[in-house]
Write a protein that holds these residues in place. Sequence first.
Motif, PDB file in Angstrom:
ATOM      1  N   ILE A  44      -4.507   9.457 -11.065  1.00 42.31           N
ATOM      2  CA  ILE A  44      -4.992   8.066 -11.014  1.00 42.31           C
ATOM      3  C   ILE A  44      -4.166   7.234 -10.030  1.00 42.31           C
ATOM      4  O   ILE A  44      -4.707   6.454  -9.250  1.00 42.31           O
ATOM      5  N   ILE A  45      -2.848   7.400 -10.038  1.00 37.08           N
ATOM      6  CA  ILE A  45      -1.994   6.611  -9.137  1.00 37.08           C
ATOM      7  C   ILE A  45      -2.278   6.998  -7.685  1.00 37.08           C
ATOM      8  O   ILE A  45      -2.406   6.140  -6.814  1.00 37.08           O
ATOM      9  N   ARG A  46      -2.446   8.322  -7.448  1.00 37.71           N
ATOM     10  CA  ARG A  46      -2.758   8.761  -6.077  1.00 37.71           C
ATOM     11  C   ARG A  46      -4.090   8.165  -5.608  1.00 37.71           C
ATOM     12  O   ARG A  46      -4.216   7.700  -4.474  1.00 37.71           O
ATOM     13  N   GLY A  47      -5.080   8.151  -6.503  1.00 34.33           N
ATOM     14  CA  GLY A  47      -6.382   7.575  -6.156  1.00 34.33           C
ATOM     15  C   GLY A  47      -6.264   6.092  -5.858  1.00 34.33           C
ATOM     16  O   GLY A  47      -6.852   5.588  -4.902  1.00 34.33           O
ATOM     17  N   GLN A  48      -5.464   5.406  -6.678  1.00 36.34           N
ATOM     18  CA  GLN A  48      -5.279   3.960  -6.505  1.00 36.34           C
ATOM     19  C   GLN A  48      -4.550   3.663  -5.186  1.00 36.34           C
ATOM     20  O   GLN A  48      -4.913   2.748  -4.452  1.00 36.34           O
ATOM     21  N   MET A  49      -3.508   4.455  -4.896  1.00 34.05           N
ATOM     22  CA  MET A  49      -2.763   4.245  -3.648  1.00 34.05           C
ATOM     23  C   MET A  49      -3.689   4.439  -2.443  1.00 34.05           C
ATOM     24  O   MET A  49      -3.652   3.652  -1.487  1.00 34.05           O
ATOM     25  N   LEU A  50      -4.548   5.468  -2.506  1.00 35.58           N
ATOM     26  CA  LEU A  50      -5.495   5.718  -1.410  1.00 35.58           C
ATOM     27  C   LEU A  50      -6.452   4.534  -1.260  1.00 35.58           C
ATOM     28  O   LEU A  50      -6.706   4.059  -0.147  1.00 35.58           O
ATOM     29  N   GLN A  51      -6.933   4.027  -2.388  1.00 35.03           N
ATOM     30  CA  GLN A  51      -7.891   2.917  -2.331  1.00 35.03           C
ATOM     31  C   GLN A  51      -7.251   1.655  -1.743  1.00 35.03           C
ATOM     32  O   GLN A  51      -7.837   0.994  -0.880  1.00 35.03           O
ATOM     33  N   VAL A  52      -6.041   1.349  -2.199  1.00 37.66           N
ATOM     34  CA  VAL A  52      -5.361   0.153  -1.686  1.00 37.66           C
ATOM     35  C   VAL A  52      -5.072   0.310  -0.182  1.00 37.66           C
ATOM     36  O   VAL A  52      -5.204  -0.636   0.592  1.00 37.66           O
ATOM     37  N   THR A  53      -4.690   1.517   0.221  1.00 39.30           N
ATOM     38  CA  THR A  53      -4.412   1.756   1.643  1.00 39.30           C
ATOM     39  C   THR A  53      -5.663   1.495   2.487  1.00 39.30           C
ATOM     40  O   THR A  53      -5.597   0.825   3.526  1.00 39.30           O
ATOM     41  N   ILE A  54      -6.806   1.988   2.018  1.00 33.62           N
ATOM     42  CA  ILE A  54      -8.056   1.778   2.765  1.00 33.62           C
ATOM     43  C   ILE A  54      -8.417   0.287   2.776  1.00 33.62           C
ATOM     44  O   ILE A  54      -8.819  -0.261   3.807  1.00 33.62           O
ATOM     45  N   GLU A  55      -8.208  -0.380   1.645  1.00 35.39           N
ATOM     46  CA  GLU A  55      -8.495  -1.826   1.599  1.00 35.39           C
ATOM     47  C   GLU A  55      -7.638  -2.599   2.608  1.00 35.39           C
ATOM     48  O   GLU A  55      -8.118  -3.517   3.271  1.00 35.39           O
ATOM     49  N   THR A  56      -6.369  -2.218   2.702  1.00 33.04           N
ATOM     50  CA  THR A  56      -5.501  -2.944   3.641  1.00 33.04           C
ATOM     51  C   THR A  56      -5.917  -2.672   5.092  1.00 33.04           C
ATOM     52  O   THR A  56      -5.875  -3.566   5.926  1.00 33.04           O
ATOM     53  N   LEU A  57      -6.353  -1.446   5.377  1.00 31.66           N
ATOM     54  CA  LEU A  57      -6.801  -1.143   6.747  1.00 31.66           C
ATOM     55  C   LEU A  57      -8.061  -1.937   7.075  1.00 31.66           C
ATOM     56  O   LEU A  57      -8.191  -2.485   8.172  1.00 31.66           O
ATOM     57  N   LEU A  58      -8.972  -2.040   6.114  1.00 30.19           N
ATOM     58  CA  LEU A  58     -10.189  -2.829   6.345  1.00 30.19           C
ATOM     59  C   LEU A  58      -9.841  -4.296   6.561  1.00 30.19           C
ATOM     60  O   LEU A  58     -10.413  -4.967   7.417  1.00 30.19           O
ATOM     61  N   ASP A  59      -8.879  -4.783   5.783  1.00 29.28           N
ATOM     62  CA  ASP A  59      -8.452  -6.173   5.936  1.00 29.28           C
ATOM     63  C   ASP A  59      -7.840  -6.389   7.323  1.00 29.28           C
ATOM     64  O   ASP A  59      -8.097  -7.404   7.976  1.00 29.28           O
TER      65      ASP A  59
END
Length: 129
Positions: A44-59
Motif C-alpha cells: 500500500i505504501i509503495r502504491g501511495q508513493m507512486l501515486q503521489v510521485t505521478i501527481e507531483t509530476l502532473l502538477d
Amino acid sequence: MHALIESLELVASRVADPAPLVYARLFAEHPEVEALFVRDRSGIIRGQMLQVTIETLLDLAGDGAYASGLLQTERVNHQGLGVPADAFDSFYRVLMATFRDIAGVDWTPAMEAAWTRTIAAATAAALDQ
Ligand code: HEM
C-alpha cells in the motif's frame, strides 16, 4: 494534449497497475533501498508513493504550485528514512524508464522531452528553498 498525460494514458491502457514493474526496476537498480520498505508488507505504501510521485509530476507540468512544497518536505523526510537527497530523484528516472519500456515503439520524442523537462523541474523544485 500534454505529452506527459498522453504517456500516462498509454501506460494505463496497457498495464492495470504499473507499481510491481516500477518497484522491480527500482530494486534491480538500487538493491540497497528494498529493505527500507520493510513496513510495507501489503504494498500500500509503495502504491501511495507512486501515486503521489505521478501527481507531483502532473502538477509540475502545470504551474507546480502544489508539488514544490511537497517535494521539499519529502526530500527531507526521505533523508530520515535512509534515502539520501541525491538518491531521491532516481525514482523519477526509474519511473520514466519503466513507462518507456511499457510504451515500446509508441513512446514519442514529445513524451521523452516532456518527461526530461518535468524531471528537471522536480529536481529544481525540491532544491529551491
Ligand atoms: C529512490 C528514491 C526513493 C526511495 C528509496 C523511497 C523510499 C520510501 C520508503 C522506504 C517509504 C516508506 C516509509 C515508511 O515505511 O513509511 C516511502 C514513502 C513515501 N515516499 Fe518515497 N522514496 C523515494 C522517492 C520518492 C519520491 C521521488 C517521492 C515523490 C513525492 C516519494 C514520495 C513518498 C511518499 C508520499 C511516501 C509516503 C507514502 C505513504 O505512507 O502513504 N518518494 N518512500
